[in-house]
Scaffold this active site. Structure first.
Site, PDB file in Angstrom:
ATOM      1  N   ILE A 116      34.777 -83.232  21.904  1.00  0.00           N
ATOM      2  CA  ILE A 116      34.673 -81.994  21.147  1.00  0.00           C
ATOM      3  C   ILE A 116      33.191 -81.735  20.873  1.00  0.00           C
ATOM      4  O   ILE A 116      32.441 -82.650  20.546  1.00  0.00           O
ATOM      5  CB  ILE A 116      35.472 -82.053  19.829  1.00  0.00           C
ATOM      6  CG1 ILE A 116      35.478 -80.681  19.150  1.00  0.00           C
ATOM      7  CG2 ILE A 116      34.937 -83.126  18.893  1.00  0.00           C
ATOM      8  CD1 ILE A 116      36.457 -80.584  17.986  1.00  0.00           C
ATOM      9  N   ILE A 147      32.061 -87.170  20.525  1.00  0.00           N
ATOM     10  CA  ILE A 147      31.371 -86.013  19.980  1.00  0.00           C
ATOM     11  C   ILE A 147      30.355 -85.549  21.014  1.00  0.00           C
ATOM     12  O   ILE A 147      29.499 -86.313  21.446  1.00  0.00           O
ATOM     13  CB  ILE A 147      30.652 -86.342  18.656  1.00  0.00           C
ATOM     14  CG1 ILE A 147      31.641 -86.913  17.638  1.00  0.00           C
ATOM     15  CG2 ILE A 147      29.962 -85.087  18.122  1.00  0.00           C
ATOM     16  CD1 ILE A 147      32.752 -85.978  17.246  1.00  0.00           C
ATOM     17  N   LYS A 148      30.442 -84.287  21.393  1.00  0.00           N
ATOM     18  CA  LYS A 148      29.610 -83.739  22.464  1.00  0.00           C
ATOM     19  C   LYS A 148      28.345 -83.134  21.847  1.00  0.00           C
ATOM     20  O   LYS A 148      28.414 -82.199  21.045  1.00  0.00           O
ATOM     21  CB  LYS A 148      30.407 -82.667  23.209  1.00  0.00           C
ATOM     22  CG  LYS A 148      30.079 -82.484  24.666  1.00  0.00           C
ATOM     23  CD  LYS A 148      31.093 -81.523  25.285  1.00  0.00           C
ATOM     24  CE  LYS A 148      30.845 -81.344  26.763  1.00  0.00           C
ATOM     25  NZ  LYS A 148      31.779 -80.348  27.334  1.00  0.00           N
ATOM     26  N   ILE A 149      27.180 -83.662  22.234  1.00  0.00           N
ATOM     27  CA  ILE A 149      25.895 -83.212  21.690  1.00  0.00           C
ATOM     28  C   ILE A 149      24.968 -82.824  22.840  1.00  0.00           C
ATOM     29  O   ILE A 149      24.743 -83.625  23.744  1.00  0.00           O
ATOM     30  CB  ILE A 149      25.233 -84.307  20.839  1.00  0.00           C
ATOM     31  CG1 ILE A 149      26.140 -84.687  19.660  1.00  0.00           C
ATOM     32  CG2 ILE A 149      23.865 -83.856  20.340  1.00  0.00           C
ATOM     33  CD1 ILE A 149      25.589 -85.820  18.813  1.00  0.00           C
TER      34      ILE A 149
END
Length: 554
Positions: A116, A147-149
């Site tokens: 996400i 967690i998509k960064i």
């Protein structure tokens, strides 16, 4: 999407999985989750993970009516658009994590992952990105979450910070080899900090999403302009192969060896953007050409279906001669006039812009659907028409100013980074922080007045500032001696407009107790101070750029 059924232990996808490539799907929706199709992809098509992005969620909203009940409830509860987006996406991703949990258990945490994305609008704010990453991690509350960064320079700091806290990360938006090496460094730094804090590094996972097809799109465009079409269609695979070579080199270094001895997990390369953009290319080329054990390939539904139907595997994974050929091709591009560093910088800039536009599109879709499913029926005598019209006009007025504040915030940050002298950069950096605070103050005022923020207007403001980079200052995307002058003039006009907004609201505060006159006086004073600072910077820049300098006498 639809994939023809066949035995799970046969076919191209089975062969791809057996070759050591983790097959992930770049898609998620409630239709996939509730309709049973995702389960079939897991059991029959070797899909062992999912990636998501705002575009995917916006598309999901248009499929069926499975979101309507939740949107109706959120609308009735008075939730903001941002809160609604957060609720919808985290609920879907949590359900996705549950669907993949058996895979997660079977692979001991390597696969079974669902990603996400943080709000890409925070990509230049490391602390805010890290804070949202923590909130997403805690809200979804599943061990197989990523967690998509985005891998911007500020994003690297956030990546290290959250890895150090034990949060698993999908680093996205990687185009260049230099940035990829920085990503690997950020991951290792996070692991080292986690280990120093007594965390079990074996529980921390990560992938690094290296974008593929967009590289060919940009390079091919430049090659066509140069009349060198014979070199098209090879840069993306070459770049990705060199990225894998850099990954192998990192694994051999003492720094990684120490982490591995402590139980650290490798940050697997993930091939993203693997859908073919040019229809003249084979529709599975970015899968077939990158069959490398220990990597991930996340595919759009169409690409997954195409590979399931007719995908092929190479005779062997890339070897030293393939890496040498890849390096030679990039050198050849440089020789014919394609600046590959500029290609990757352009792609990162445009990719971030697309992410932000998609995020705004998602918010707009949610806002539209919330109104569609929760708008109250007309009731006789429910309100005065004039009062209703005034509220509508106020909402338009404040949203227009909020859109301007969004674009102004980006302009101040960019100008601060690029200003010609150190003193000016320091002043603009301080002003950029103030402008962010002013935008937050306006958002709070809108909330106090019950005015919903329009995601689409905010996006228009942000994208308008991006388009402003093409203004005729003598250079495209580059700075000229006039850049500081033009930028300070633009910022000065923006601050004057903001001051006008504060004055308007100050007048309304005389009769509307929801507005704080003291707060507005403070904001107005600060706007006037900002104007004075910008006028001084503008004058200095104008003298430096425009004053005639006599030629030295001989």
């Amino acid at each position: 999407m639809s994939v023809t059924a066949e035995p799970a232990d046969s076919g191209p996808l089975a062969a791809l999985s057996a070759a050591g490539v983790s097959v992930w799907l770049d898609d998620l929706s409630r239709e996939l989750l509730a309709g049973g199709e995702l389960k079939k992809l897991i059991t029959d098509k070797h899909v062992v993970g999912v990636t998501t992005n705002p575009t995917i969620f916006a598309s999901a909203l248009s499929k069926g009516d499975r979101y309507n009940e939740q949107l109706r409830r959120l609308g009735e509860d008075g939730s903001s658009v941002d809160d609604a987006v957060f609720a919808l996406t985290t609920d879907d991703v949590r359900d996705g994590c549950d669907a993949f949990h058996p895979v997660y258990e079977r692979t001991r945490g390597v696969d079974g992952r669902v990603s996400i994305e943080v709000d890409p609008g925070l990509a230049q704010k490391a602390d805010a990105t890290a804070a949202l990453a923590r909130k997403l991690w805690d809200t979804v509350d599943r061990p197989n979450l990523f967690i998509k960064i985005p891998a911007t320079r500020k994003g690297l700091k956030a990546i290290t910070a959250v890895i150090a806290e034990g949060i698993s990360v999908n680093v996205t938006l990687i185009f260049s080899l230099e940035r990829y090496r920085e990503v690997m460094d950020a991951y290792q730094s996070g692991l080292e900090q986690a280990r120093s804090a007594g965390r079990d590094v074996a529980n921390i996972h990560s992938v690094a999403s290296f974008f593929v097809s967009r590289v060919d799109t940009e390079v091919d465009r430049r090659l066509e302009a140069l009349g060198m079409s014979e070199l098209k269609g090879r840069a993306a695979v070459a770049n990705a192969r060199l990225a894998y070579q850099a990954y192998e080199q990192m694994l051999a270094e003492p720094r990684w060896q120490r982490l591995a001895a402590a139980g650290a997990r490798v940050q697997r390369p993930l091939w993203a953007s693997t859908g073919v953009k040019d229809p003249s290319y084979p529709d599975t080329m970015y899968v077939s050409e990158l069959v490398i054990p220990g990597t991930v390939n996340t595919m759009p539904g169409a690409t997954l279906a195409a590979f399931a139907d007719h995908g092929t595997l190479p005779a062997h994974a890339p070897a030293e001669e393939d890496f040498a050929a890849a390096a030679a091709h990039l050198e050849q591009l440089d020789h014919v006039g394609v600046d590959f560093a500029d290609v990757t910088e352009t792609l990162e800039r445009e990719g971030l812009a697309k992410f932000e536009a998609s995020w705004a599109e998602l918010g707009e879709s949610v806002e539209r659907e919330m109104h569609a499913v929760s708008a109250p029926m007309d009731v006789e005598g429910s309100g005065d028409d004039d009062e209703s019209e005034s509220a509508t006009l106020l909402a338009i007025y404040l949203n227009d100013h909020y859109a301007g504040a969004s674009s102004g915030s980006e302009l101040f940050r960019r100008a601060a980074e690029a200003h010609a002298d150190a003193e000016g950069r320091a002043a603009l950096t301080d002003l950029a922080q103030q402008v962010d605070e002013d935008r937050d103050a306006l958002a709070q005022i809108m909330a106090d007045l019950g005015v919903p923020r329009s995601q689409s207007k905010a996006a228009i403001g942000w994208l308008a500032e991006k388009a402003g980079r093409l203004k005729a200052n003598g250079h495209l995307f580059a700075r000229s001696p006039l850049s500081d002058v033009l930028e300070t003039e633009s910022m000065l006009l923006g601050v004057l407009g903001k001051a006008a907004c504060w004055r308007t609201l100050r007048i309304l505060a005389e009769s509307d107790t929801r507005l704080s006159a003291d707060n507005l006086d403070t904001l107005l004073d600060r706007a006037e101070q900002q104007s004075a600072t910008l006028e001084e910077l503008r004058s200095t820049a104008a003298v430096r750029a425009l004053r005639h300098q006599p030629s030295p006498t001989r």
